[in-house]
Write an enzyme that holds these catalytic residues in place. Structure first.
Site, PDB file in Angstrom:
ATOM      1  N   ASP A  13       0.805  -1.222   0.000  1.00 39.87           N
ATOM      2  CA  ASP A  13       0.000   0.000   0.000  1.00 39.87           C
ATOM      3  C   ASP A  13       0.839   1.275   0.000  1.00 39.87           C
ATOM      4  OD1 ASP A  13      -2.247  -1.629   0.117  1.00 39.87           O
ATOM      5  OD2 ASP A  13      -2.274  -1.628   2.303  1.00 39.87           O
ATOM      6  N   GLU A  14       2.005   1.200  -0.593  1.00 35.51           N
ATOM      7  CA  GLU A  14       2.898   2.367  -0.626  1.00 35.51           C
ATOM      8  C   GLU A  14       2.388   3.427  -1.602  1.00 35.51           C
ATOM      9  OE1 GLU A  14       3.852  -0.751  -1.187  1.00 35.51           O
ATOM     10  OE2 GLU A  14       5.404  -1.327   0.249  1.00 35.51           O
ATOM     11  N   LYS A  16       1.807   2.208  -5.121  1.00 36.01           N
ATOM     12  CA  LYS A  16       2.348   1.675  -6.390  1.00 36.01           C
ATOM     13  C   LYS A  16       1.405   1.947  -7.563  1.00 36.01           C
ATOM     14  CE  LYS A  16       2.385  -2.352  -4.378  1.00 36.01           C
ATOM     15  NZ  LYS A  16       2.059  -1.970  -2.993  1.00 36.01           N
ATOM     16  N   GLY A  40      -4.561  -4.151  -3.801  1.00 44.11           N
ATOM     17  CA  GLY A  40      -5.556  -3.118  -4.096  1.00 44.11           C
ATOM     18  C   GLY A  40      -4.784  -1.869  -4.470  1.00 44.11           C
ATOM     19  N   HIS A  41      -4.768  -1.528  -5.753  1.00 45.48           N
ATOM     20  CA  HIS A  41      -3.965  -0.402  -6.237  1.00 45.48           C
ATOM     21  C   HIS A  41      -4.894   0.731  -6.669  1.00 45.48           C
ATOM     22  CE1 HIS A  41      -0.301  -3.199  -7.180  1.00 45.48           C
ATOM     23  NE2 HIS A  41      -0.716  -3.284  -5.945  1.00 45.48           N
ATOM     24  N   THR A  42      -4.752   1.876  -6.012  1.00 47.01           N
ATOM     25  CA  THR A  42      -5.691   2.983  -6.221  1.00 47.01           C
ATOM     26  C   THR A  42      -5.134   4.011  -7.206  1.00 47.01           C
ATOM     27  OG1 THR A  42      -6.149   2.698  -3.876  1.00 47.01           O
ATOM     28  CG2 THR A  42      -7.173   4.598  -4.955  1.00 47.01           C
ATOM     29  N   ARG A 143       1.957 -28.856  -7.397  1.00 45.17           N
ATOM     30  CA  ARG A 143       1.794 -29.369  -8.763  1.00 45.17           C
ATOM     31  C   ARG A 143       0.431 -29.968  -9.043  1.00 45.17           C
ATOM     32  NH1 ARG A 143       7.105 -32.670  -8.023  1.00 45.17           N
ATOM     33  NH2 ARG A 143       6.025 -32.801  -6.046  1.00 45.17           N
ATOM     34  N   GLN A 230       1.993  -5.964  -3.191  1.00 42.66           N
ATOM     35  CA  GLN A 230       2.501  -6.086  -1.815  1.00 42.66           C
ATOM     36  C   GLN A 230       3.804  -5.280  -1.663  1.00 42.66           C
ATOM     37  OE1 GLN A 230       1.450  -9.466  -3.345  1.00 42.66           O
ATOM     38  NE2 GLN A 230      -0.464  -8.496  -2.811  1.00 42.66           N
ATOM     39  N   THR A 245       3.067 -12.638   2.535  1.00 45.24           N
ATOM     40  CA  THR A 245       2.210 -13.230   1.520  1.00 45.24           C
ATOM     41  C   THR A 245       2.942 -14.444   0.939  1.00 45.24           C
ATOM     42  OG1 THR A 245       0.789 -12.758  -0.369  1.00 45.24           O
ATOM     43  CG2 THR A 245       2.988 -11.728  -0.396  1.00 45.24           C
ATOM     44  N   THR A 307      -9.637  -4.617   1.769  1.00 46.82           N
ATOM     45  CA  THR A 307     -10.460  -5.154   2.852  1.00 46.82           C
ATOM     46  C   THR A 307     -11.132  -4.068   3.686  1.00 46.82           C
ATOM     47  OG1 THR A 307      -8.507  -5.168   4.251  1.00 46.82           O
ATOM     48  CG2 THR A 307      -9.012  -7.215   3.090  1.00 46.82           C
ATOM     49  N   ARG A 311      -5.334   0.522   8.755  1.00 46.80           N
ATOM     50  CA  ARG A 311      -3.920   0.141   8.663  1.00 46.80           C
ATOM     51  C   ARG A 311      -3.194   0.595   9.921  1.00 46.80           C
ATOM     52  NH1 ARG A 311      -3.622   2.632   2.672  1.00 46.80           N
ATOM     53  NH2 ARG A 311      -4.549   0.920   1.511  1.00 46.80           N
ATOM     54  N   SER A 418       5.504  12.084  -4.391  1.00 43.10           N
ATOM     55  CA  SER A 418       4.062  12.213  -4.559  1.00 43.10           C
ATOM     56  C   SER A 418       3.504  13.024  -3.406  1.00 43.10           C
ATOM     57  CB  SER A 418       3.426  10.826  -4.604  1.00 43.10           C
ATOM     58  OG  SER A 418       2.025  10.933  -4.607  1.00 43.10           O
ATOM     59  N   GLY A 420       0.064  13.905  -3.176  1.00 41.73           N
ATOM     60  CA  GLY A 420      -1.394  13.781  -3.129  1.00 41.73           C
ATOM     61  C   GLY A 420      -1.808  12.587  -3.977  1.00 41.73           C
TER      62      GLY A 420
HETATM   63  P1  GDP Z   1      -0.808   0.430  -3.550  1.00 42.97           P
HETATM   64  O1  GDP Z   1      -1.410  -0.858  -3.103  1.00 42.97           O
HETATM   65  O2  GDP Z   1       0.665   0.467  -3.318  1.00 42.97           O
HETATM   66  O3  GDP Z   1      -1.159   0.783  -4.971  1.00 42.97           O
HETATM   67  O4  GDP Z   1      -1.433   1.555  -2.615  1.00 42.97           O
HETATM   68  P2  GDP Z   1      -2.995   1.699  -2.188  1.00 42.97           P
HETATM   69  O5  GDP Z   1      -3.760   2.186  -3.353  1.00 42.97           O
HETATM   70  O6  GDP Z   1      -3.466   0.463  -1.516  1.00 42.97           O
HETATM   71  O7  GDP Z   1      -2.886   2.782  -1.034  1.00 42.97           O
HETATM   72  C1  GDP Z   1      -2.367   4.058  -1.279  1.00 42.97           C
HETATM   73  C2  GDP Z   1      -3.452   5.089  -0.896  1.00 42.97           C
HETATM   74  O8  GDP Z   1      -2.865   6.363  -0.800  1.00 42.97           O
HETATM   75  C3  GDP Z   1      -4.542   5.229  -1.928  1.00 42.97           C
HETATM   76  O9  GDP Z   1      -5.739   5.548  -1.288  1.00 42.97           O
HETATM   77  C4  GDP Z   1      -4.067   6.378  -2.801  1.00 42.97           C
HETATM   78  O10 GDP Z   1      -5.119   7.073  -3.440  1.00 42.97           O
HETATM   79  C5  GDP Z   1      -3.410   7.252  -1.772  1.00 42.97           C
HETATM   80  N1  GDP Z   1      -2.254   8.027  -2.250  1.00 42.97           N
HETATM   81  C6  GDP Z   1      -1.319   7.706  -3.177  1.00 42.97           C
HETATM   82  N2  GDP Z   1      -0.353   8.639  -3.228  1.00 42.97           N
HETATM   83  C7  GDP Z   1      -0.686   9.585  -2.330  1.00 42.97           C
HETATM   84  C8  GDP Z   1      -0.065  10.808  -1.905  1.00 42.97           C
HETATM   85  O11 GDP Z   1       1.009  11.191  -2.335  1.00 42.97           O
HETATM   86  N3  GDP Z   1      -0.708  11.511  -0.919  1.00 42.97           N
HETATM   87  C9  GDP Z   1      -1.886  11.101  -0.358  1.00 42.97           C
HETATM   88  N4  GDP Z   1      -2.436  11.857   0.578  1.00 42.97           N
HETATM   89  N5  GDP Z   1      -2.495   9.960  -0.749  1.00 42.97           N
HETATM   90  C10 GDP Z   1      -1.889   9.206  -1.700  1.00 42.97           C
HETATM   91  P1  IMO Z   2      -0.893  -4.119  -2.277  1.00 43.98           P
HETATM   92  O1  IMO Z   2      -0.460  -4.655  -3.615  1.00 43.98           O
HETATM   93  C1  IMO Z   2      -0.938  -4.537   2.057  1.00 43.98           C
HETATM   94  C2  IMO Z   2      -1.004  -8.623   3.668  1.00 43.98           C
HETATM   95  C3  IMO Z   2      -2.268  -9.064   4.371  1.00 43.98           C
HETATM   96  C4  IMO Z   2      -1.684 -10.075   5.353  1.00 43.98           C
HETATM   97  C5  IMO Z   2      -0.572 -10.726   4.543  1.00 43.98           C
HETATM   98  C6  IMO Z   2      -0.965 -12.025   3.875  1.00 43.98           C
HETATM   99  O2  IMO Z   2      -2.199  -3.398  -2.327  1.00 43.98           O
HETATM  100  O3  IMO Z   2       0.205  -3.331  -1.651  1.00 43.98           O
HETATM  101  P2  IMO Z   2      -2.536 -12.723   1.849  1.00 43.98           P
HETATM  102  O4  IMO Z   2      -3.936 -12.348   1.512  1.00 43.98           O
HETATM  103  O5  IMO Z   2      -1.542 -12.364   0.800  1.00 43.98           O
HETATM  104  O6  IMO Z   2      -2.413 -14.158   2.275  1.00 43.98           O
HETATM  105  O7  IMO Z   2      -2.177 -11.853   3.167  1.00 43.98           O
HETATM  106  O8  IMO Z   2      -0.198  -9.783   3.558  1.00 43.98           O
HETATM  107  N1  IMO Z   2      -1.217  -8.104   2.285  1.00 43.98           N
HETATM  108  C7  IMO Z   2      -1.160  -6.820   1.949  1.00 43.98           C
HETATM  109  N2  IMO Z   2      -0.967  -5.719   2.714  1.00 43.98           N
HETATM  110  N3  IMO Z   2      -1.044  -4.425   0.721  1.00 43.98           N
HETATM  111  C8  IMO Z   2      -1.209  -5.516  -0.065  1.00 43.98           C
HETATM  112  O9  IMO Z   2      -1.193  -5.450  -1.416  1.00 43.98           O
HETATM  113  C9  IMO Z   2      -1.311  -6.784   0.546  1.00 43.98           C
HETATM  114  N4  IMO Z   2      -1.489  -8.043   0.092  1.00 43.98           N
HETATM  115  C10 IMO Z   2      -1.426  -8.843   1.176  1.00 43.98           C
HETATM  116  O10 IMO Z   2      -2.892  -7.996   5.027  1.00 43.98           O
HETATM  117  O11 IMO Z   2      -1.095  -9.388   6.439  1.00 43.98           O
HETATM  118 MG    MG Z   3      -2.919  -1.545  -1.812  1.00 46.85          MG
END
Ligand code: GDP
Ligand code: IMO
Ligand code: MG
Length: 429
Positions: A13-14, A16, A40-42, A143, A230, A245, A307, A311, A418, A420
């Site tokens: 959730d960085e 990406k 979950g990539h936003t 397998r 991840q 994971t 989910t 966090r 980034s 925002g």
């Molecule tokens: P990913 O899984 O690495 O793609 O990240 P997620 O989408 O799960 O979580 C990142 C969250 O931060 C999302 O709700 C994005 O819309 C938000 N986001 C991304 N970059 C920024 C930023 O620079 N600032 C803020 N405030 N929100 C951001």
């Molecule tokens: P993105 O790509 C954050 C975490 C779960 C759990 C562990 C194992 O959006 O960054 P799993 O369902 O893979 O068996 O869960 O890994 N986890 C994540 N946490 N971002 C994710 O993906 C994740 N995918 C799995 O919360 O702790």
């Molecule tokens: Mg995510």
């Protein structure tokens, strides 16, 4: 040509998805190499907010090909929902999405297995997203998995039934509660029906030998970006095992997850938050369980994209980041969500771990589950709203000092910042 890589350096959730979408105009192909609907990539642009799970984050650019590689696992139910949502937004994924024949399928019994295995772990549960990730990768390595390429072959239904029967024997041995056997509030039978409907719905997306397509595209001079899911600390080998994971989330996973040779890897973009979060159980040395952690969660809207879970939040962890930079061969750092720290008086940075009075760097293998206290260094906050800035030179001096101190500590330049969630709230240095 070489293939560039973009991946997470923390616990996922960085950001990406956002940054992949921002960089997509510079590439011809965006490819996912591991993970599945646990991701979950936003993306946010033109007032639209969209969350992708299995589909690469270049999908909203109609002239770019998006590939779901062999290392990804696919749940047709989830993928069909994703594709329907994309079509509702005017995208035409049948034109610019491709799926590897070798990508494995998450079947309904994998989701049941995930649920019963997590329930059986009790207090030591991983906090899985319950999307069937662990069981699907287990069947792959054992397998007896099913792959996308099998769907069109004779005998698919028989193979599906055999795998289902084998998995049900294990599930029944757990003697699960009835409620553990519900998937997305549906019975197994109801879910299985939608699973097959999903499989039919996605059948107009081309299923290809993606490793051949990727390598031929490189030979033709096409630019490719591999998008990780991840983060490094959730890697099956190098993460905070067993709270990880089930795939290799690090750069090495690109080679096996797309079928490319190591010498074809080019730039590696390592994405990290200006602070740190984790969802699910496991060690988190810089976690803040106080009102500062609550403020990070509130300012950063830190609730899971997949989910909805809150966090866990804490300060940036440089020992863990140094380890992630080493494992991934990061050439460019991407700092996300710096704006979340705008109104903090001071911003802390963990420079080392103190374990029983001794200073350590990551990984501190034997002690990861014991009491680690972070050694913190305090930086003056910038106390300015930075989300409208677009140029490095115009950003507040305290903020630039913060960025420079991090890149010096990690010995890699921060090339993208980034400020925002929106596509255009980005500073390229
Ligand atoms: P990913 O899984 O690495 O793609 O990240 P997620 O989408 O799960 O979580 C990142 C969250 O931060 C999302 O709700 C994005 O819309 C938000 N986001 C991304 N970059 C920024 C930023 O620079 N600032 C803020 N405030 N929100 C951001
Ligand atoms: P993105 O790509 C954050 C975490 C779960 C759990 C562990 C194992 O959006 O960054 P799993 O369902 O893979 O068996 O869960 O890994 N986890 C994540 N946490 N971002 C994710 O993906 C994740 N995918 C799995 O919360 O702790
Ligand atoms: Mg995510």
């Amino acid at each position: 040509m070489k293939i560039d890589v973009l991946l997470g350096l923390q616990w996922g959730d960085e950001g990406k998805g956002k940054i992949t979408d921002v960089l997509t105009p510079e590439y011809d192909i965006i490819a996912r190499f591991q993970g599945g609907p646990n991701a979950g990539h936003t993306l946010e642009f033109n007032g639209i907010k969209h969350v992708l799970h299995t589909i690469p984050s270049g999908i909203f650019h109609p002239d770019k090909i998006n590939v779901i590689g062999n290392g990804v696992i696919i749940d047709p139910y989830t993928l069909a929902k994703e594709i329907k949502n994309l079509r509702a937004r005017g995208a035409e994924p049948e034109k610019n999405l491709r799926i590897s024949k070798r990508a494995h399928l998450i079947v309904p019994t994998h989701r049941l297995l995930d649920a019963v295995q997590e329930a059986a772990k009790g207090a030591s549960k991983i906090g899985s997203t319950l999307k069937g990730i662990g069981p699907a990768y287990t069947d792959k390595t054992a397998r007896h998995g099913l792959r996308m390429g099998d769907v069109a072959l004779p005998g698919f239904k028989e193979k599906f039934e055999a795998q289902k029967a084998a998995n049900l024997r294990i599930i029944n041995a757990f003697q699960p509660e009835a409620e553990t056997l519900m998937i997305e509030k549906m019975t197994h039978e109801e879910y299985e029906k939608l699973w097959f409907e999903g499989l039919k719905y996605i059948s107009d997306i081309p299923v290809i030998d993606s490793e051949v397509f990727i390598n031929q595209s490189l030979l033709q001079g096409k630019k490719i970006l591999a998008e990780g899911a991840q983060g490094a600390m959730l890697d099956i080998d190098f993460g905070t095992y067993p709270f990880v994971t089930s795939s290799n989330t690090v750069t090495a996973g690109v080679c096996s997850g797309l079928g490319i040779a190591p010498q074809k890897v080019g730039r590696v973009f390592g994405v990290f938050k200006a602070y740190c979060t984790r969802v699910g159980s496991g060690p988190f040395p810089t976690e803040l369980l106080d009102e500062t952690g609550e403020k990070l969660r509130k300012n950063g809207n830190e609730f899971g994209s997949t989910t909805g879970r809150p966090r866990r939040c804490g300060w940036i962890d440089l020992p863990a980041l140094r380890y992630a930079v080493m494992l991934n061969g990061v050439t460019d750092l991407v700092m996300m969500k710096a704006d979340v720290l705008d109104d903090f008086e001071n911003v802390n940075v963990c420079t080392q771990y103190n374990i029983n009075g001794q200073l350590h760097d990551f990984p501190a293998y034997e002690t990861l589950n014991s009491n680690i206290s972070p050694v913190l260094e305090s930086h003056a906050g910038w106390k300015t709203r930075i989300s409208s800035f677009r140029k490095w030179d115009e950003l507040p001096a305290q903020f630039r000092d913060y960025v420079v101190s991090i890149e010096q500590s990690l010995n890699v330049p921060v090339s993208v910042i980034s400020l925002g969630p929106n596509r255009d709230q980005t500073v390229i240095r």
